[in-house]
Design an enzyme around this catalytic site. Sequence first.
Site, short mmCIF file in Angstrom:
data_model
loop_
_atom_site.label_atom_id
_atom_site.label_comp_id
_atom_site.label_asym_id
_atom_site.label_seq_id
_atom_site.Cartn_x
_atom_site.Cartn_y
_atom_site.Cartn_z
N LYS A 13 0.83 -1.21 0.00
CA LYS A 13 0.00 0.00 0.00
C LYS A 13 0.87 1.26 0.00
O LYS A 13 0.66 2.18 -0.79
CB LYS A 13 -0.93 0.04 1.23
CG LYS A 13 -1.82 -1.17 1.39
CD LYS A 13 -2.71 -1.05 2.62
CE LYS A 13 -1.98 -1.02 3.95
NZ LYS A 13 -1.23 -2.27 4.27
N ARG A 88 -9.37 1.33 9.25
CA ARG A 88 -8.98 -0.06 9.55
C ARG A 88 -10.01 -0.76 10.41
O ARG A 88 -9.81 -1.92 10.78
CB ARG A 88 -7.66 -0.04 10.31
CG ARG A 88 -6.44 -0.44 9.52
CD ARG A 88 -5.26 -0.23 10.43
NE ARG A 88 -4.09 -0.94 10.07
CZ ARG A 88 -3.04 -0.41 9.44
NH1 ARG A 88 -3.05 0.84 9.05
NH2 ARG A 88 -1.98 -1.15 9.21
N ARG A 127 11.63 -5.65 5.17
CA ARG A 127 11.36 -4.22 4.91
C ARG A 127 12.34 -3.32 5.66
O ARG A 127 12.64 -3.54 6.83
CB ARG A 127 9.93 -3.87 5.34
CG ARG A 127 9.67 -2.36 5.29
CD ARG A 127 8.23 -2.00 5.21
NE ARG A 127 7.45 -2.42 6.34
CZ ARG A 127 6.13 -2.30 6.42
NH1 ARG A 127 5.46 -1.77 5.40
NH2 ARG A 127 5.48 -2.71 7.47
N ARG A 160 11.51 -1.16 11.25
CA ARG A 160 10.48 -0.80 12.24
C ARG A 160 10.45 -1.83 13.37
O ARG A 160 10.58 -3.02 13.12
CB ARG A 160 9.11 -0.73 11.56
CG ARG A 160 8.90 0.59 10.85
CD ARG A 160 7.69 0.60 9.97
NE ARG A 160 6.52 -0.07 10.52
CZ ARG A 160 5.37 -0.21 9.88
NH1 ARG A 160 5.25 0.29 8.65
NH2 ARG A 160 4.37 -0.82 10.41
N ARG A 171 -0.45 -8.66 13.66
CA ARG A 171 -1.07 -7.67 12.76
C ARG A 171 -1.97 -8.33 11.72
O ARG A 171 -3.03 -7.79 11.38
CB ARG A 171 0.03 -6.83 12.11
CG ARG A 171 0.58 -5.80 13.10
CD ARG A 171 2.00 -5.40 12.81
NE ARG A 171 2.14 -4.72 11.55
CZ ARG A 171 3.29 -4.58 10.89
NH1 ARG A 171 4.38 -5.11 11.38
NH2 ARG A 171 3.32 -3.92 9.77
P1 ADP Z 1 2.32 -1.74 3.29
O1 ADP Z 1 2.33 -0.24 3.22
O2 ADP Z 1 1.09 -2.35 2.70
O3 ADP Z 1 2.61 -2.25 4.67
P2 ADP Z 1 4.88 -1.56 1.82
O4 ADP Z 1 4.61 -0.72 0.63
O5 ADP Z 1 5.63 -0.94 2.94
O6 ADP Z 1 3.52 -2.25 2.36
O7 ADP Z 1 5.66 -2.87 1.32
C1 ADP Z 1 6.09 -3.86 2.23
C2 ADP Z 1 7.47 -4.39 1.83
O8 ADP Z 1 7.39 -5.09 0.58
C3 ADP Z 1 8.51 -3.30 1.61
O9 ADP Z 1 9.76 -3.81 2.02
C4 ADP Z 1 8.47 -3.05 0.10
O10 ADP Z 1 9.72 -2.58 -0.38
C5 ADP Z 1 8.16 -4.45 -0.44
N1 ADP Z 1 7.31 -4.45 -1.63
C6 ADP Z 1 6.32 -3.57 -1.97
N2 ADP Z 1 5.72 -3.92 -3.12
C7 ADP Z 1 6.32 -5.07 -3.52
C8 ADP Z 1 6.13 -5.95 -4.66
N3 ADP Z 1 5.19 -5.71 -5.58
N4 ADP Z 1 6.93 -7.04 -4.74
C9 ADP Z 1 7.88 -7.29 -3.79
N5 ADP Z 1 8.10 -6.50 -2.71
C10 ADP Z 1 7.33 -5.41 -2.57
P1 ADP Z 2 1.31 -1.77 7.86
O1 ADP Z 2 0.78 -1.21 6.61
O2 ADP Z 2 2.62 -2.45 7.71
O3 ADP Z 2 0.32 -2.57 8.65
P2 ADP Z 2 1.11 0.88 9.13
O4 ADP Z 2 2.31 1.75 9.02
O5 ADP Z 2 -0.05 1.20 8.28
O6 ADP Z 2 1.64 -0.60 8.89
O7 ADP Z 2 0.62 0.82 10.64
C1 ADP Z 2 1.51 0.55 11.69
C2 ADP Z 2 0.76 0.47 13.01
O8 ADP Z 2 0.15 1.73 13.30
C3 ADP Z 2 -0.39 -0.54 13.05
O9 ADP Z 2 0.03 -1.86 13.35
C4 ADP Z 2 -1.26 0.06 14.17
O10 ADP Z 2 -0.70 -0.20 15.45
C5 ADP Z 2 -1.12 1.56 13.90
N1 ADP Z 2 -2.17 2.05 12.97
C6 ADP Z 2 -1.96 2.61 11.76
N2 ADP Z 2 -3.11 2.97 11.18
C7 ADP Z 2 -4.09 2.62 12.07
C8 ADP Z 2 -5.51 2.69 12.05
N3 ADP Z 2 -6.18 3.21 11.00
N4 ADP Z 2 -6.18 2.22 13.14
C9 ADP Z 2 -5.54 1.70 14.21
N5 ADP Z 2 -4.20 1.58 14.27
C10 ADP Z 2 -3.48 2.04 13.22
#
Ligand code: ADP
Ligand code: ADP
Length: 219
Positions: A13, A88, A127, A160, A171
Amino acid sequence: MRLIFVGPPGSGKGTQAKRLAERRGVPHISTGDLLRDAVRRGTDVGKQAEEIMKAGKLVPDALVIRVMEDRFRSGDCEKGFILDGFPRTLGQAEALDRMLERVRMPIQVVVLFLVGDEAVLERITGRRSCPVCQTPYHTRFVPPRIPDRCDRDGAALVQRPDDSEEKVRVRLEKYREETEAVIPYYERRGLVRRIDGEVDPDRVFEALEKAVEESSPKS
Ligand code: ADP
Ligand code: ADP
């Protein structure tokens, strides 16, 4: 364009939101980034959120909604926005509707990123993120040009504290228990577009642009 990105942790995302937001000139709003910033600055919200985030659990709706209301007030959302990781929960989705109804700016598309648990685990544990511009990298799949340095600003990349295998399992559980309920909520309005998130990032981006173009061509 007013979009929501929904998907399990690590589904891409943030990667895609950043790219699309830059291409279209709209803000990328990530509640994860906003909360991490609050933790870093030691604000009231940050203090309340820190331990919950470390544990991989969801921050209470009231806190996250407050963060989003403040963010919308900064006045750069007239041309649209990409919401990454919000709403969420159903409570957050309802609160968002109320916020957007007031300004008559309804959500146009909800993009759902489909990625299986195996891939999620591999992605999250590899990541690395830039602490300055929040760009995500991956040690194997999306490596920076210079190891451990951000391509954009040269900052040392960080991992992180919640990106361990143990926390990712929590999660994923929260995603199933709480977040998946927002999908039927938007499905009823015909807003959900599903995208295969397991192909390489450029192909995900192509599919994303196509889905957005078909659903909100002019805005
Ligand atoms: P989210 O915001 O949904 O948690 P991220 O964009 O941070 O996801 O992506 C999670 C991890 O996967 C990061 O280390 C990113 O560089 C990697 N990543 C993102 N898109 C892809 C893809 N299409 N294929 C492989 N790795 C990816
Ligand atoms: P990812 O896409 O890898 O799950 P985020 O960076 O979006 O990670 O979120 C990291 C953490 O921040 C979540 O695990 C949660 O603890 C908190 N968080 C983020 N967005 C929300 C939300 N909309 N509601 C509740 N907690 C949130």
